[in-house]
Write an enzyme that holds these catalytic residues in place. Sequence first.
Site, PDB file in Angstrom:
ATOM      1  N   LYS A 127      -3.899  13.751  10.748  1.00 28.44           N
ATOM      2  CA  LYS A 127      -4.392  12.971   9.601  1.00 28.44           C
ATOM      3  C   LYS A 127      -5.682  12.296  10.022  1.00 28.44           C
ATOM      4  O   LYS A 127      -5.907  12.049  11.204  1.00 28.44           O
ATOM      5  CB  LYS A 127      -3.356  11.910   9.204  1.00 28.44           C
ATOM      6  N   ASP A 167      -7.086  13.446   0.387  1.00 25.51           N
ATOM      7  CA  ASP A 167      -6.031  12.421   0.301  1.00 25.51           C
ATOM      8  C   ASP A 167      -6.630  11.329  -0.585  1.00 25.51           C
ATOM      9  O   ASP A 167      -7.624  11.587  -1.297  1.00 25.51           O
ATOM     10  CB  ASP A 167      -5.669  11.879   1.700  1.00 25.51           C
TER      11      ASP A 167
HETATM   12  P1  NDP Z   1      -6.040   9.479  -5.404  1.00 29.91           P
HETATM   13  O1  NDP Z   1      -7.104   8.746  -4.690  1.00 29.91           O
HETATM   14  O2  NDP Z   1      -6.386  10.650  -6.233  1.00 29.91           O
HETATM   15  O3  NDP Z   1      -5.196   8.473  -6.321  1.00 29.91           O
HETATM   16  C1  NDP Z   1      -4.555   7.359  -5.786  1.00 29.91           C
HETATM   17  C2  NDP Z   1      -4.050   6.511  -6.934  1.00 29.91           C
HETATM   18  O4  NDP Z   1      -3.305   5.426  -6.409  1.00 29.91           O
HETATM   19  C3  NDP Z   1      -5.166   5.904  -7.772  1.00 29.91           C
HETATM   20  O5  NDP Z   1      -4.708   5.761  -9.085  1.00 29.91           O
HETATM   21  C4  NDP Z   1      -5.374   4.553  -7.099  1.00 29.91           C
HETATM   22  O6  NDP Z   1      -5.911   3.579  -7.976  1.00 29.91           O
HETATM   23  C5  NDP Z   1      -3.969   4.192  -6.704  1.00 29.91           C
HETATM   24  N1  NDP Z   1      -3.992   3.370  -5.476  1.00 29.91           N
HETATM   25  C6  NDP Z   1      -4.538   3.690  -4.282  1.00 29.91           C
HETATM   26  N2  NDP Z   1      -4.403   2.693  -3.402  1.00 29.91           N
HETATM   27  C7  NDP Z   1      -3.762   1.718  -4.063  1.00 29.91           C
HETATM   28  C8  NDP Z   1      -3.309   0.439  -3.703  1.00 29.91           C
HETATM   29  N3  NDP Z   1      -3.508  -0.042  -2.450  1.00 29.91           N
HETATM   30  N4  NDP Z   1      -2.647  -0.270  -4.636  1.00 29.91           N
HETATM   31  C9  NDP Z   1      -2.439   0.222  -5.882  1.00 29.91           C
HETATM   32  N5  NDP Z   1      -2.848   1.428  -6.277  1.00 29.91           N
HETATM   33  C10 NDP Z   1      -3.480   2.160  -5.387  1.00 29.91           C
HETATM   34  O7  NDP Z   1      -4.971   9.900  -4.271  1.00 29.91           O
HETATM   35  P2  NDP Z   1      -3.840  10.991  -4.330  1.00 29.91           P
HETATM   36  O8  NDP Z   1      -3.277  11.071  -5.693  1.00 29.91           O
HETATM   37  O9  NDP Z   1      -4.356  12.202  -3.673  1.00 29.91           O
HETATM   38  O10 NDP Z   1      -2.755  10.371  -3.332  1.00 29.91           O
HETATM   39  C11 NDP Z   1      -1.731   9.478  -3.755  1.00 29.91           C
HETATM   40  C12 NDP Z   1      -0.648   9.430  -2.700  1.00 29.91           C
HETATM   41  O11 NDP Z   1      -0.102  10.744  -2.515  1.00 29.91           O
HETATM   42  C13 NDP Z   1      -1.087   8.971  -1.312  1.00 29.91           C
HETATM   43  O12 NDP Z   1      -0.011   8.302  -0.689  1.00 29.91           O
HETATM   44  C14 NDP Z   1      -1.335  10.289  -0.597  1.00 29.91           C
HETATM   45  O13 NDP Z   1      -1.243  10.144   0.806  1.00 29.91           O
HETATM   46  C15 NDP Z   1      -0.192  11.112  -1.155  1.00 29.91           C
HETATM   47  N6  NDP Z   1      -0.345  12.559  -1.053  1.00 29.91           N
HETATM   48  C16 NDP Z   1      -1.412  13.195  -1.620  1.00 29.91           C
HETATM   49  C17 NDP Z   1      -1.511  14.555  -1.557  1.00 29.91           C
HETATM   50  C18 NDP Z   1      -2.596  15.302  -2.234  1.00 29.91           C
HETATM   51  O14 NDP Z   1      -2.539  16.541  -2.250  1.00 29.91           O
HETATM   52  N7  NDP Z   1      -3.576  14.670  -2.832  1.00 29.91           N
HETATM   53  C19 NDP Z   1      -0.519  15.366  -0.813  1.00 29.91           C
HETATM   54  C20 NDP Z   1       0.605  14.602  -0.343  1.00 29.91           C
HETATM   55  C21 NDP Z   1       0.644  13.250  -0.436  1.00 29.91           C
HETATM   56  P3  NDP Z   1      -7.497   3.558  -8.305  1.00 29.91           P
HETATM   57  O15 NDP Z   1      -7.681   4.638  -9.347  1.00 29.91           O
HETATM   58  O16 NDP Z   1      -7.732   2.195  -8.802  1.00 29.91           O
HETATM   59  O17 NDP Z   1      -8.181   3.862  -7.021  1.00 29.91           O
END
Ligand code: NDP
Length: 445
Positions: A127, A167
Amino acid sequence: MSSYVDEIIEQVIKQNPSEPEFHQAVREVLESIRVVIEANEEKFRRDALLERLVNPERQIKFRVPWIDDKGDVHVNTGYRVQFNSAIGPYKGGLRLHPSVNLGIIKFLGFEQIFKNSLTGLPIGGGKGGSDFDPKGKSDREVMRFCQAFMTELCKYIGADTDVPAGDIGTGGREIGYMFGQYKKIRGLFEGVLTGKGLTYGGSLARTEATGYGLLYIVEELFKSHGADIADKTVVVSGAGNVAIYAIQKAQQLGAKVVTCSDSTGWVYDPEGIDVAALKQIKEVDRARLTEYKKYRPNSEYHEGRGVWAVKCDIALPCATQNELDVEDAVLLVENGVTAVCEGANMPTTEKATKYLQDNGVWFIPGKAANAGGVATSALEMSQNSERLSWTFEEVDAKLKNIMVNLYHNIDDAAKKYGFEGNYVVGANIAGFEKVLDAMNAQGIV
Ligand code: NDP
C-alpha cells in the site's frame, strides 16, 4: 510460557508506537488466526513466523516537492509499504488524503496481504500514498504533484515487482498522470499501475468492481441464508468510487438505497439515491453533496454524520476507517439491521464489530467484501500481460465468480475451525493459510 500470539501483539504495539490503526489491524488478524497458530505454536515460534508476518518486507518514505499555480513550492511525504510478496508481486492502492501517515499505510498494507490472498489470484500485499490533499487543487497542481510523486516511486515499482492502484483521493485522473510520468522516466509501457484509462491498458469494469463485488458477496450471503436482497432497504456511507457503484449494483438487484455521505454531510433520499446525479456531482463537478438537493428536491441534506441512524436491512460503510462505532452499531441493531458488509477498509471499530456479531448481525469484513476491486486489478494485469482486452461482460462474470467463491471460502473456513457464521475469523484464516503455505515453501527469506 505466554502465548506467542499475545507476545507478538504486545511487540507490535511497543515497536510501532502512535500507529493505532496498525495495532487494530494486527490484533484483528492475529486473534482470528490464534487457533491455527496455537495448534503448532512451537514450530511457528522457532520460525519467527509471526514476526515475519507483521514486519513489512520494505518501507519506503520519501519527499515529494511540487510547485503550485502561483509558483510556490510545497513538500509532502510519500510512502510505499511493500508488505508481503509470498504469493505474488506487491499489489495495493495509493491513498492521497491529509490523514495519511506511516501507520495508516501499514494497516492498509497488512490488510491487503490477506485480502489479496482471498481473491485466489497471485498478488502480494502492499500500500502507499501521501498526505497530499487533492481537494481544492487545480488539475495542473494535481498533475505536478503526481509527477513529483512518481519521479521517486518509479524506482521501486514495476509490472512484475509492485503494481499500485487507486484508493481514496486517487482516481482515474491521478493514475493517468502517474502512468505518464512512469513511462517517461522508465521508458516502459507496461502494466505498472491498475485503474488505468481504457485507451491505455485499463480494464473494463475496474471502475465498478469494488462496489459491484461488494453487492455480489452480499447477494451470495443472503442467498446462502435462504434470503434475497430485492426490496431490502440499504444505507450506504461515502460518495466516492466504492459507494457510487455499490449503490448502482444494489439498485440493479432490486434493493432500495436511501443514503450516501461525504466528509462534510449526508443525504437521505426516501425515493432511492439518484446515481446519475451522484456521479455528476462527485465524478464530474467534484462538488459537495449539498448539490444533491438541486437534483432531488424531496431529499434531505444533513451536516455531519448520521447515516447509521436510518432504519435499514443492510448497512454498507464505504467511506473510510473507523467510521462506524459502537453507538452506531447499537442504533443499527435497534433498527433491525440484518447485515453489515464493509465496502471501505476497516470502517467498523473493534467494539462495533463485536457488538454486531454478538447481536446476530451477518458481518463481512472489508478484506473479503471489498476484494472485488483488487481482484479486478489483477484481471487488468492479466490483460496487460497478454496484450488483450476482455469485454465488460467477461470481466464482470469473472468478478462475480471470484466473489461467490470468496464467500464460500470464508464461510467454510469459519465452519472448519468451529466459528460458524463468524466471517471475520473465516476471512482471516482463509487468507492466512495460503500465505503461510507460500512462506513456508520459500524458506526464511
Ligand atoms: P474515494 O476517494 O473515491 O471516496 C471516498 C469517500 O469517502 C468520499 O465520499 C469521501 O468524502 C469520504 N471520506 C473520505 N475520508 C473521509 C473521512 N475521513 N471522513 C468522512 N468521509 C470521508 O475513495 P474510494 O471510494 O476509492 O475508497 C473508499 C474506501 O474503500 C476506502 O477505505 C478505500 O481504502 C476502500 N477501498 C477502495 C477500493 C477501490 O477500488 N477504490 C478497493 C478496496 C477498498 P469527500 O467526497 O468529501 O472526499
